[in-house]
Design a protein around this motif. Sequence first.
Motif, PDB file in Angstrom:
ATOM      1  N   VAL A  61      -4.187  53.602   9.490  1.00 39.36           N
ATOM      2  CA  VAL A  61      -4.345  54.780  10.332  1.00 39.36           C
ATOM      3  C   VAL A  61      -3.704  55.970   9.614  1.00 39.36           C
ATOM      4  O   VAL A  61      -2.561  55.899   9.155  1.00 39.36           O
ATOM      5  CB  VAL A  61      -3.696  54.562  11.707  1.00 39.36           C
ATOM      6  N   LEU A  87      -9.259  56.883  16.228  1.00 40.83           N
ATOM      7  CA  LEU A  87      -8.498  55.680  16.571  1.00 40.83           C
ATOM      8  C   LEU A  87      -8.960  55.057  17.887  1.00 40.83           C
ATOM      9  O   LEU A  87      -9.072  53.834  17.992  1.00 40.83           O
ATOM     10  CB  LEU A  87      -7.001  55.991  16.609  1.00 40.83           C
ATOM     11  N   LYS A 114      -2.492  47.494  12.910  1.00 42.78           N
ATOM     12  CA  LYS A 114      -2.397  48.869  12.418  1.00 42.78           C
ATOM     13  C   LYS A 114      -1.383  48.898  11.280  1.00 42.78           C
ATOM     14  O   LYS A 114      -0.298  48.329  11.392  1.00 42.78           O
ATOM     15  CB  LYS A 114      -1.961  49.839  13.516  1.00 42.78           C
TER      16      LYS A 114
END
Length: 174
Positions: A8, A139, A152
Amino acid sequence: MVKLAAVVYGPDDDCDALLADFAHRLAAGGVAVAGLVQINGINASCETQDMELEDLDTGRRINICQDLGSGSVGACRLDPTGLAAAAGALRAAIDKPLDLVVINKFGRMEADGGGLAGEIGQVVAAEQPLVIGVPQRFLEAWNAFAGGLDVKVACQRSAVDAWWQSVEASAPAA
Protein backbone atom coordinates in the motif's frame (compact mmCIF):
# COMPACT_ATOMS: atom_id res chain seq x y z
CA MET A 1 2.05 -17.13 5.97
CA VAL A 2 -0.04 -15.18 3.50
CA LYS A 3 0.92 -15.57 -0.17
CA LEU A 4 -0.83 -12.37 -1.29
CA ALA A 5 0.91 -9.13 -0.35
CA ALA A 6 -0.54 -5.70 -1.06
CA VAL A 7 2.12 -2.99 -0.97
CA VAL A 8 0.00 0.00 0.00
CA TYR A 9 1.47 3.30 -1.10
CA GLY A 10 0.73 6.99 -1.25
CA PRO A 11 1.63 9.73 -3.73
CA ASP A 12 5.05 10.31 -2.14
CA ASP A 13 6.09 6.64 -2.28
CA ASP A 14 7.98 5.13 -5.22
CA CYS A 15 6.30 1.73 -5.37
CA ASP A 16 7.31 1.36 -9.04
CA ALA A 17 11.02 1.41 -8.23
CA LEU A 18 10.55 -0.71 -5.10
CA LEU A 19 8.75 -3.53 -6.93
CA ALA A 20 11.07 -3.40 -9.96
CA ASP A 21 14.16 -3.58 -7.74
CA PHE A 22 12.62 -6.37 -5.65
CA ALA A 23 11.73 -8.45 -8.71
CA HIS A 24 15.07 -7.91 -10.46
CA ARG A 25 17.04 -8.70 -7.29
CA LEU A 26 15.17 -11.95 -6.70
CA ALA A 27 15.44 -13.00 -10.34
CA ALA A 28 19.20 -12.35 -10.26
CA GLY A 29 19.35 -14.65 -7.22
CA GLY A 30 17.68 -17.51 -9.06
CA VAL A 31 14.05 -17.01 -8.00
CA ALA A 32 11.59 -17.72 -10.82
CA VAL A 33 9.80 -14.35 -11.00
CA ALA A 34 7.21 -13.26 -13.55
CA GLY A 35 4.82 -10.38 -13.82
CA LEU A 36 4.80 -6.72 -14.75
CA VAL A 37 6.64 -3.78 -13.26
CA GLN A 38 6.32 -0.14 -14.21
CA ILE A 39 9.71 1.12 -15.28
CA ASN A 40 9.32 4.87 -14.91
CA GLY A 41 9.51 7.03 -11.83
CA ILE A 42 7.26 8.12 -9.00
CA ASN A 43 5.45 10.91 -10.85
CA ALA A 44 4.79 8.87 -13.96
CA SER A 45 1.29 9.09 -15.28
CA CYS A 46 -0.28 8.86 -18.69
CA GLU A 47 -1.20 12.52 -18.30
CA THR A 48 2.43 13.69 -18.28
CA GLN A 49 4.49 10.99 -19.99
CA ASP A 50 4.37 7.56 -21.50
CA MET A 51 4.20 4.66 -19.08
CA GLU A 52 5.73 1.32 -19.88
CA LEU A 53 5.41 -2.04 -18.21
CA GLU A 54 8.28 -4.48 -18.24
CA ASP A 55 7.32 -8.11 -18.74
CA LEU A 56 9.58 -9.77 -16.16
CA ASP A 57 9.45 -13.06 -18.04
CA THR A 58 10.86 -11.72 -21.31
CA GLY A 59 12.19 -8.24 -20.51
CA ARG A 60 9.92 -6.77 -23.20
CA ARG A 61 8.62 -3.27 -22.53
CA ILE A 62 4.99 -2.56 -23.30
CA ASN A 63 3.79 1.03 -23.69
CA ILE A 64 0.39 1.42 -22.02
CA CYS A 65 -0.29 5.02 -23.04
CA GLN A 66 -1.79 6.31 -26.24
CA ASP A 67 -1.40 9.63 -28.04
CA LEU A 68 -4.82 11.29 -27.98
CA GLY A 69 -3.79 14.09 -30.32
CA SER A 70 -3.49 17.83 -29.83
CA GLY A 71 -7.24 18.49 -29.78
CA SER A 72 -8.01 15.97 -27.05
CA VAL A 73 -9.65 17.14 -23.86
CA GLY A 74 -9.43 13.77 -22.06
CA ALA A 75 -6.79 13.35 -19.37
CA CYS A 76 -6.46 9.56 -19.30
CA ARG A 77 -4.26 8.22 -22.05
CA LEU A 78 -4.29 4.59 -20.87
CA ASP A 79 -4.12 2.48 -24.00
CA PRO A 80 -6.49 -0.51 -23.89
CA THR A 81 -4.41 -2.22 -26.58
CA GLY A 82 -1.21 -1.86 -24.56
CA LEU A 83 -2.96 -3.06 -21.42
CA ALA A 84 -4.34 -6.07 -23.32
CA ALA A 85 -0.81 -6.87 -24.56
CA ALA A 86 0.47 -6.66 -20.97
CA ALA A 87 -2.36 -8.92 -19.79
CA GLY A 88 -1.49 -11.45 -22.50
CA ALA A 89 2.17 -11.42 -21.50
CA LEU A 90 1.18 -11.91 -17.87
CA ARG A 91 -1.14 -14.83 -18.70
CA ALA A 92 1.63 -16.52 -20.72
CA ALA A 93 4.14 -16.06 -17.89
CA ILE A 94 1.92 -17.33 -15.08
CA ASP A 95 1.27 -20.55 -16.93
CA LYS A 96 4.93 -21.47 -16.30
CA PRO A 97 6.41 -22.85 -13.07
CA LEU A 98 7.04 -19.82 -10.85
CA ASP A 99 8.14 -18.91 -7.37
CA LEU A 100 6.65 -15.41 -7.39
CA VAL A 101 4.43 -13.08 -9.41
CA VAL A 102 4.88 -9.30 -9.18
CA ILE A 103 2.23 -6.93 -10.53
CA ASN A 104 2.86 -3.23 -10.58
CA LYS A 105 -0.55 -1.94 -9.62
CA PHE A 106 -4.15 -2.53 -8.70
CA GLY A 107 -5.34 0.70 -10.28
CA ARG A 108 -8.49 2.33 -11.57
CA MET A 109 -9.12 -0.28 -14.28
CA GLU A 110 -8.82 -3.15 -11.79
CA ALA A 111 -10.93 -1.32 -9.21
CA ASP A 112 -13.64 -1.16 -11.88
CA GLY A 113 -13.30 -4.90 -12.56
CA GLY A 114 -11.19 -4.61 -15.72
CA GLY A 115 -7.52 -4.26 -16.50
CA LEU A 116 -5.53 -7.09 -14.95
CA ALA A 117 -8.24 -8.12 -12.46
CA GLY A 118 -8.77 -11.50 -14.15
CA GLU A 119 -5.06 -12.29 -14.19
CA ILE A 120 -4.68 -11.26 -10.54
CA GLY A 121 -7.54 -13.60 -9.68
CA GLN A 122 -5.92 -16.40 -11.69
CA VAL A 123 -2.67 -16.05 -9.72
CA VAL A 124 -4.51 -16.03 -6.39
CA ALA A 125 -6.64 -19.05 -7.38
CA ALA A 126 -3.46 -20.95 -8.31
CA GLU A 127 -2.10 -20.11 -4.83
CA GLN A 128 1.05 -18.60 -6.31
CA PRO A 129 2.79 -15.99 -4.18
CA LEU A 130 1.86 -12.53 -5.47
CA VAL A 131 3.00 -9.06 -4.50
CA ILE A 132 1.07 -6.13 -5.95
CA GLY A 133 1.17 -2.37 -5.57
CA VAL A 134 -2.05 -0.84 -4.24
CA PRO A 135 -2.42 2.95 -4.25
CA GLN A 136 -4.09 4.22 -1.07
CA ARG A 137 -6.87 5.78 -3.16
CA PHE A 138 -7.88 2.29 -4.37
CA LEU A 139 -7.46 0.50 -1.03
CA GLU A 140 -11.20 0.16 -0.42
CA ALA A 141 -11.70 -1.43 -3.85
CA TRP A 142 -8.68 -3.67 -3.26
CA ASN A 143 -10.07 -4.81 0.10
CA ALA A 144 -13.34 -5.77 -1.57
CA PHE A 145 -11.45 -7.57 -4.36
CA ALA A 146 -8.99 -9.42 -2.07
CA GLY A 147 -11.66 -10.42 0.45
CA GLY A 148 -9.20 -10.55 3.35
CA LEU A 149 -6.86 -13.06 1.67
CA ASP A 150 -4.01 -10.56 1.66
CA VAL A 151 -1.55 -9.01 4.01
CA LYS A 152 -0.83 -5.27 3.82
CA VAL A 153 2.86 -4.45 3.46
CA ALA A 154 4.45 -1.04 3.87
CA CYS A 155 6.04 0.49 0.78
CA GLN A 156 9.53 -0.20 2.12
CA ARG A 157 12.19 -2.62 0.97
CA SER A 158 12.53 -4.17 4.44
CA ALA A 159 8.79 -4.87 4.66
CA VAL A 160 8.61 -6.48 1.21
CA ASP A 161 11.75 -8.52 1.93
CA ALA A 162 10.31 -9.68 5.27
CA TRP A 163 7.10 -10.82 3.55
CA TRP A 164 9.08 -12.73 0.92
CA GLN A 165 11.25 -14.39 3.60
CA SER A 166 8.05 -15.63 5.31
CA VAL A 167 6.85 -17.06 1.99
CA GLU A 168 10.17 -18.80 1.35
CA ALA A 169 10.29 -20.18 4.89
CA SER A 170 6.90 -21.81 4.50
CA ALA A 171 7.58 -23.28 1.04
CA PRO A 172 7.87 -27.06 0.90
CA ALA A 173 11.39 -28.35 0.27
CA ALA A 174 12.10 -29.17 -3.36
